[in-house]
Enzyme design. Structure first.
Site, PDB file in Angstrom:
ATOM      1  N   CYS A 151       0.857  -1.191   0.234  1.00  0.00           N
ATOM      2  CA  CYS A 151       0.121  -0.490   0.345  1.00  0.00           C
ATOM      3  C   CYS A 151       0.757   1.080   0.303  1.00  0.00           C
ATOM      4  O   CYS A 151       1.841   1.367   0.886  1.00  0.00           O
ATOM      5  CB  CYS A 151      -0.960   0.758   0.597  1.00  0.00           C
ATOM      6  SG  CYS A 151      -1.895  -1.484   1.097  1.00  0.00           S
ATOM      7  N   ARG A 166       5.434  -0.192  -6.307  1.00  0.00           N
ATOM      8  CA  ARG A 166       4.933  -0.813  -5.009  1.00  0.00           C
ATOM      9  C   ARG A 166       3.877  -2.129  -5.093  1.00  0.00           C
ATOM     10  O   ARG A 166       3.895  -2.994  -4.131  1.00  0.00           O
ATOM     11  CB  ARG A 166       4.551  -0.094  -3.479  1.00  0.00           C
ATOM     12  CG  ARG A 166       5.425   1.194  -3.191  1.00  0.00           C
ATOM     13  CD  ARG A 166       4.489   2.468  -2.406  1.00  0.00           C
ATOM     14  NE  ARG A 166       4.329   1.661  -0.876  1.00  0.00           N
ATOM     15  CZ  ARG A 166       5.273   2.107  -0.010  1.00  0.00           C
ATOM     16  NH1 ARG A 166       6.332   2.286   0.159  1.00  0.00           N
ATOM     17  NH2 ARG A 166       4.473   0.852   0.928  1.00  0.00           N
ATOM     18  N   ASN A 199      -2.001   2.145   5.919  1.00  0.00           N
ATOM     19  CA  ASN A 199      -1.299   0.605   4.819  1.00  0.00           C
ATOM     20  C   ASN A 199      -1.291  -0.206   7.235  1.00  0.00           C
ATOM     21  O   ASN A 199      -0.976   0.561   7.684  1.00  0.00           O
ATOM     22  CB  ASN A 199       0.302   0.864   5.148  1.00  0.00           C
ATOM     23  CG  ASN A 199      -0.275   1.737   3.703  1.00  0.00           C
ATOM     24  OD1 ASN A 199      -1.442   2.538   3.913  1.00  0.00           O
ATOM     25  ND2 ASN A 199       1.088   2.748   2.845  1.00  0.00           N
ATOM     26  N   GLY A 200      -1.065  -1.409   6.785  1.00  0.00           N
ATOM     27  CA  GLY A 200      -1.230  -1.838   8.090  1.00  0.00           C
ATOM     28  C   GLY A 200      -2.079  -3.218   8.601  1.00  0.00           C
ATOM     29  O   GLY A 200      -2.778  -2.956   7.798  1.00  0.00           O
ATOM     30  N   HIS A 230      25.661 -41.587  -5.707  1.00  0.00           N
ATOM     31  CA  HIS A 230      24.543 -42.406  -6.865  1.00  0.00           C
ATOM     32  C   HIS A 230      24.415 -41.915  -8.054  1.00  0.00           C
ATOM     33  O   HIS A 230      23.951 -42.288  -9.082  1.00  0.00           O
ATOM     34  CB  HIS A 230      22.894 -42.235  -6.225  1.00  0.00           C
ATOM     35  CG  HIS A 230      22.614 -42.728  -5.392  1.00  0.00           C
ATOM     36  ND1 HIS A 230      23.279 -44.690  -4.837  1.00  0.00           N
ATOM     37  CD2 HIS A 230      22.385 -42.493  -4.503  1.00  0.00           C
ATOM     38  CE1 HIS A 230      23.171 -45.064  -3.139  1.00  0.00           C
ATOM     39  NE2 HIS A 230      23.029 -43.720  -2.763  1.00  0.00           N
ATOM     40  N   TRP A 278      -2.800  -2.776  -2.007  1.00  0.00           N
ATOM     41  CA  TRP A 278      -2.239  -3.906  -2.329  1.00  0.00           C
ATOM     42  C   TRP A 278      -3.579  -4.374  -0.880  1.00  0.00           C
ATOM     43  O   TRP A 278      -2.977  -4.950   0.484  1.00  0.00           O
ATOM     44  CB  TRP A 278      -1.175  -4.276  -1.919  1.00  0.00           C
ATOM     45  CG  TRP A 278      -0.699  -5.324  -1.840  1.00  0.00           C
ATOM     46  CD1 TRP A 278      -0.322  -6.622  -0.942  1.00  0.00           C
ATOM     47  CD2 TRP A 278      -0.846  -6.060  -2.700  1.00  0.00           C
ATOM     48  NE1 TRP A 278      -0.388  -7.854  -0.714  1.00  0.00           N
ATOM     49  CE2 TRP A 278      -0.076  -7.805  -2.050  1.00  0.00           C
ATOM     50  CE3 TRP A 278      -0.743  -6.156  -4.033  1.00  0.00           C
ATOM     51  CZ2 TRP A 278       0.355  -9.240  -3.067  1.00  0.00           C
ATOM     52  CZ3 TRP A 278      -0.454  -7.129  -5.019  1.00  0.00           C
ATOM     53  CH2 TRP A 278       0.754  -8.788  -4.572  1.00  0.00           C
ATOM     54  N   LYS A 320      17.588 -20.343  -7.597  1.00  0.00           N
ATOM     55  CA  LYS A 320      17.659 -18.666  -7.796  1.00  0.00           C
ATOM     56  C   LYS A 320      18.795 -18.571  -7.880  1.00  0.00           C
ATOM     57  O   LYS A 320      18.809 -17.836  -9.407  1.00  0.00           O
ATOM     58  CB  LYS A 320      17.997 -18.401  -5.583  1.00  0.00           C
ATOM     59  CG  LYS A 320      16.637 -18.256  -4.972  1.00  0.00           C
ATOM     60  CD  LYS A 320      16.190 -17.194  -5.443  1.00  0.00           C
ATOM     61  CE  LYS A 320      14.603 -17.004  -6.319  1.00  0.00           C
ATOM     62  NZ  LYS A 320      13.321 -18.099  -5.851  1.00  0.00           N
ATOM     63  N   GLU A 351      17.967 -18.868 -12.148  1.00  0.00           N
ATOM     64  CA  GLU A 351      17.841 -18.136 -12.349  1.00  0.00           C
ATOM     65  C   GLU A 351      17.818 -16.811 -12.419  1.00  0.00           C
ATOM     66  O   GLU A 351      17.649 -15.595 -13.669  1.00  0.00           O
ATOM     67  CB  GLU A 351      16.594 -18.097 -12.165  1.00  0.00           C
ATOM     68  CG  GLU A 351      15.093 -17.181 -11.885  1.00  0.00           C
ATOM     69  CD  GLU A 351      14.011 -17.809 -10.776  1.00  0.00           C
ATOM     70  OE1 GLU A 351      14.783 -16.991  -9.488  1.00  0.00           O
ATOM     71  OE2 GLU A 351      12.691 -17.158 -11.137  1.00  0.00           O
ATOM     72  N   GLU A 410      16.552 -24.891  -3.707  1.00  0.00           N
ATOM     73  CA  GLU A 410      16.072 -23.036  -3.325  1.00  0.00           C
ATOM     74  C   GLU A 410      17.218 -22.361  -4.032  1.00  0.00           C
ATOM     75  O   GLU A 410      17.220 -21.365  -4.718  1.00  0.00           O
ATOM     76  CB  GLU A 410      14.946 -22.772  -2.255  1.00  0.00           C
ATOM     77  CG  GLU A 410      14.720 -21.625  -2.657  1.00  0.00           C
ATOM     78  CD  GLU A 410      14.041 -20.844  -3.645  1.00  0.00           C
ATOM     79  OE1 GLU A 410      12.831 -21.704  -4.380  1.00  0.00           O
ATOM     80  OE2 GLU A 410      13.647 -19.202  -3.628  1.00  0.00           O
ATOM     81  N   LYS A 413       7.502 -13.136 -13.915  1.00  0.00           N
ATOM     82  CA  LYS A 413       6.895 -13.007 -12.964  1.00  0.00           C
ATOM     83  C   LYS A 413       5.532 -13.836 -12.733  1.00  0.00           C
ATOM     84  O   LYS A 413       5.918 -14.744 -11.287  1.00  0.00           O
ATOM     85  CB  LYS A 413       6.957 -11.442 -12.266  1.00  0.00           C
ATOM     86  CG  LYS A 413       5.961 -11.732 -10.381  1.00  0.00           C
ATOM     87  CD  LYS A 413       7.483 -11.805 -10.240  1.00  0.00           C
ATOM     88  CE  LYS A 413       7.127 -11.674  -8.737  1.00  0.00           C
ATOM     89  NZ  LYS A 413       8.323 -12.565  -7.869  1.00  0.00           N
TER      90      LYS A 413
HETATM   91  O1  M6R Z   1       3.317 -17.714  -8.669  1.00  0.00           O
HETATM   92  P1  M6R Z   1       4.066 -19.061  -7.805  1.00  0.00           P
HETATM   93  O2  M6R Z   1       3.712 -18.985  -6.901  1.00  0.00           O
HETATM   94  O3  M6R Z   1       2.554 -20.036  -8.769  1.00  0.00           O
HETATM   95  O4  M6R Z   1       4.976 -19.814  -9.387  1.00  0.00           O
HETATM   96  C1  M6R Z   1       5.736 -20.166  -9.331  1.00  0.00           C
HETATM   97  C2  M6R Z   1       6.795 -20.252 -10.686  1.00  0.00           C
HETATM   98  O5  M6R Z   1       6.482 -19.893 -11.426  1.00  0.00           O
HETATM   99  C3  M6R Z   1       7.715 -19.292  -9.289  1.00  0.00           C
HETATM  100  O6  M6R Z   1       7.687 -19.684  -8.456  1.00  0.00           O
HETATM  101  C4  M6R Z   1       9.084 -19.107 -10.287  1.00  0.00           C
HETATM  102  O7  M6R Z   1       9.962 -20.612  -9.907  1.00  0.00           O
HETATM  103  C5  M6R Z   1       9.695 -18.004  -9.638  1.00  0.00           C
HETATM  104  N1  M6R Z   1      10.529 -16.914 -10.827  1.00  0.00           N
HETATM  105  C6  M6R Z   1      11.534 -18.392  -8.979  1.00  0.00           C
HETATM  106  O8  M6R Z   1      12.349 -17.637  -8.649  1.00  0.00           O
END
Ligand code: M6R
Length: 617
Positions: free
Chosen positions: A23, A48, A119-120, A513, A93, A494, A497, A490, A612
């Site tokens: 927000c 934001r 906001n909050g 293995h 938001w 990251k 990516e 993860e 995204k």
């Molecule tokens: O919006 P979602 O959590 O469903 O998205 C799933 C994936 O597309 C998302 O987590 C993607 O792997 C990210 N960009 C990773 O950082």
């Protein structure tokens, strides 16, 4: 570290605001056309993330409020010219109540004399609403904010600041709040754990969630602190401490560009969002913990097994969830990739399916939700976006409260998904196998997590130096076991990516293995090694890879000399419960990925070929 404080005055003050999550607030009082200033301010706050917007202007024709679901352009297109020189505006938001015109701010009182933006989170909204309804107030929205404007109405007897002071005495929760009253040019405002700044002009003054919104008009900024309240008119800004005493505060001169300001002085949104995680974690607890433990979700259900379904980062969070749910509640849990779900057999159906998606719009996860419904399974979504498509497809929703995330790489939404998993696991364990003292211990661990994570963030520079061993690599392996196996998945996700280095997350026990064949002096390893049931085995795995000359960056617990002795570099986190260790460890792997990508000059916030939200299957 953030590259803030460019102007000399900023250096002197040392002030910096990392907290802006969701927000946006803008306020103006002065000779200009308030409508134009407020709308321009709202546009500058758009970065934001928001789902609705509105303004309230005090003018010759009384208090005029315009608000709508959608963006500021939509709001402007349907708005007449409003005369007036004082007002407040808001981008919302949604966190409490879906995105809609009714739930958009400003909120007005019963007599349409007072307007409030906020906001909050107001934690005791339920009891306050009941009290106010008994006093005859009529509510028109689903928001927590509306209790604030009715409380203000109750306490307003000609002094708006006193009314706000009295209102906030009744409120439990967090806020940046601003209010105006018909017939007065004064804006009153207050802050608790949500950002608020004042911009000083000549015979005009501004109020905002962050300096971006006012930079066009002034660079003289006062940062409002927790517990402070203010009264703003064109001629002066009076600030009061939490005892109601008037205080003098110095302004600073800001020399940021608007883009710098939007990133809060950080080089990238991703880094800003990583640094926002203590607040995200705090908000996720505040918005969820009590009501979940009190039985608001998953009530009265006989859950014999659980299936978690997700994609990408949300899939990794689900894997952490599986370990947490099984360990804390004893309920068997499995995890499935959403894109693979359609091929699964119907023969063994889990009674509860948890769909995890930060955006709530991922096509594969939506398809899996529909399939589960078709099969008659009970569905719960964990998402960050109120009103997103998934929320309309499932039986129950858990909102993670991370605030909008702009970087393509999910960071703060991931840690809040982990928080959701722990809260659900505790809730399920409470009625099954957890003793009271265990619940207390884990709850205490979760509540201490914002501080723990802040301690990890303080190591950002150390991590930046350590990643020199990764920046030239062709391939990196991330090794973990048990609940930190998904943490390392993860970390690998990251890294690939945003740095474009090939990375694989592996369960350390699987090394022999196959992957051992790939290890050599040019293949660095990132390995987690915390004091839990997998500790000894992780030490052995690290020795095994070190014997193949692979350089090892170990992530362990502060004071672990055994680990330090066998790795090339060690990043150490404060000691936490083993089961909760994915939270601080995740922050380390996020920073490893971030600093590696930064040193390689990658476009961190917009990695190539990625979006995204993936709305196609
Ligand atoms: O919006 P979602 O959590 O469903 O998205 C799933 C994936 O597309 C998302 O987590 C993607 O792997 C990210 N960009 C990773 O950082």
């Amino acid at each position: 570290m953030p590259h803030q404080q460019r102007g000399s005055s900023q250096k002197q003050s040392g002030k910096q605001e990392h907290r802006g999550l969701m927000c946006g607030i803008i306020g103006y009082s002065g000779p200009r056309d308030a409508q134009q200033v407020l709308l321009e301010g709202l546009q500058r706050l758009e970065y934001r993330g928001y789902d609705s917007a509105g303004i309230a202007i005090v003018g010759a024709e009384g208090l005029q409020v315009f608000k709508d679901e959608g963006d500021v352009a939509k709001l402007m297109s349907g708005m007449p010219l409003i005369e007036g020189h004082s007002g407040i505006g808001h981008t919302r938001w949604a966190t409490c109540g879906r995105p809609s015109k009714e739930n958009a701010h400003p909120m007005v009182d019963c007599d349409h004399c007072l307007a409030v933006v906020h906001n909050g989170i107001i934690e005791n909204r339920g009891e306050l609403k009941e009290r106010l309804e008994n006093l005859g107030h009529t509510f028109t929205s689903e928001t927590d904010t509306e209790v604030l404007v009715h409380l203000l109405e109750e306490y307003y007897h000609g002094d708006l600041r006193q009314a706000l002071k009295r209102t906030l005495e009744d409120v439990k929760g967090t806020y940046a709040i601003a209010a105006v009253c018909q017939g007065h040019e004064e804006i009153v405002a207050a802050r608790k754990e949500n950002p608020l700044i004042v911009g000083l002009g000549a015979e005009e003054n501004f109020l905002a969630s962050d300096i971006t919104a006012v930079l066009n008009y002034t660079n003289k900024i006062i940062y409002i602190e927790d517990g402070e309240m203010l009264s703003l008119t064109p001629q002066e800004v009076q600030i009061f401490n939490n005892k109601g005493e008037k205080i003098n505060k110095d302004y600073i001169i800001v020399s940021w560009t608007a883009e710098d300001a939007q990133k809060g002085g950080f080089e990238h949104y991703m880094l800003k969002e990583i640094f926002e995680q203590p607040v995200s974690i705090h908000n996720s607890l505040l918005g969820n913990f009590d009501k979940i433990m009190a039985g608001e979700l998953l009530s009265a259900q006989d859950i014999s097994s659980i299936k978690l379904i997700a994609c990408g980062t949300s899939y990794n969070a689900s894997l952490v969830g599986k370990y947490a749910i099984e360990a804390l509640s004893g309920i068997p849990a499995t995890v499935e990739l959403a894109s693979e779900c359609r091929y699964s057999s119907e023969t063994k159906e889990d009674p509860l399916v948890i769909l995890v998606t930060q955006s709530g719009e991922t096509a594969d996860t939506l398809a899996a939700a529909r399939l589960a419904k078709k099969r008659g399974q009970r569905t719960l979504a964990i998402t960050n976006v109120v009103g997103s498509t998934i929320t309309r497809e499932v039986d129950e929703v858990f909102y993670t409260q991370a605030g909008p995330e702009i970087g393509v790489a999910a960071t703060k939404t991931y840690v809040t998904q982990l928080m959701a998993m722990y809260m659900l696991a505790l809730k399920l364990g409470k009625s099954r196998m957890l003793r009271r003292d265990e619940i207390h211990r884990y709850t205490h661990g979760l509540k201490a997590m914002p501080r723990t994570v802040a301690n990890v963030l303080a190591k950002s520079e150390e991590i930046s130096a350590a990643v020199d061993m990764l920046t030239e690599a062709q391939s990196v392996f991330f090794l973990g076991r048990h609940i930190n196996y998904p943490t390392m998945l993860e970390g690998a996700l990251k890294l690939k990516e945003i740095s474009y280095i090939h990375a694989e997350g592996y369960a350390a026990g699987e090394l022999k293995h196959g992957p051992l064949a790939l290890l050599d002096a040019d293949t660095p390893i990132v390995a987690s090694c915390v004091w839990d049931m997998s500790y000894e085995k992780m030490l052995s795995a690290i020795s095994e890879v070190a014997a193949r000359d692979s350089p090892v960056l170990g992530i362990g617990i502060e004071g672990d000399r055994d680990l330090e002795a066998i790795v090339d570099q060690a990043i150490c986190i404060p000691e936490v419960e083993g089961i909760l260790s994915p939270l601080p460890l995740t922050v380390v792997v996020q920073l490893i990925a971030y600093h590696t990508a930064r040193k390689r000059g990658c476009p961190i916030d917009r990695p190539k070929n990625l979006a995204k939200s993936v709305t196609v299957d």
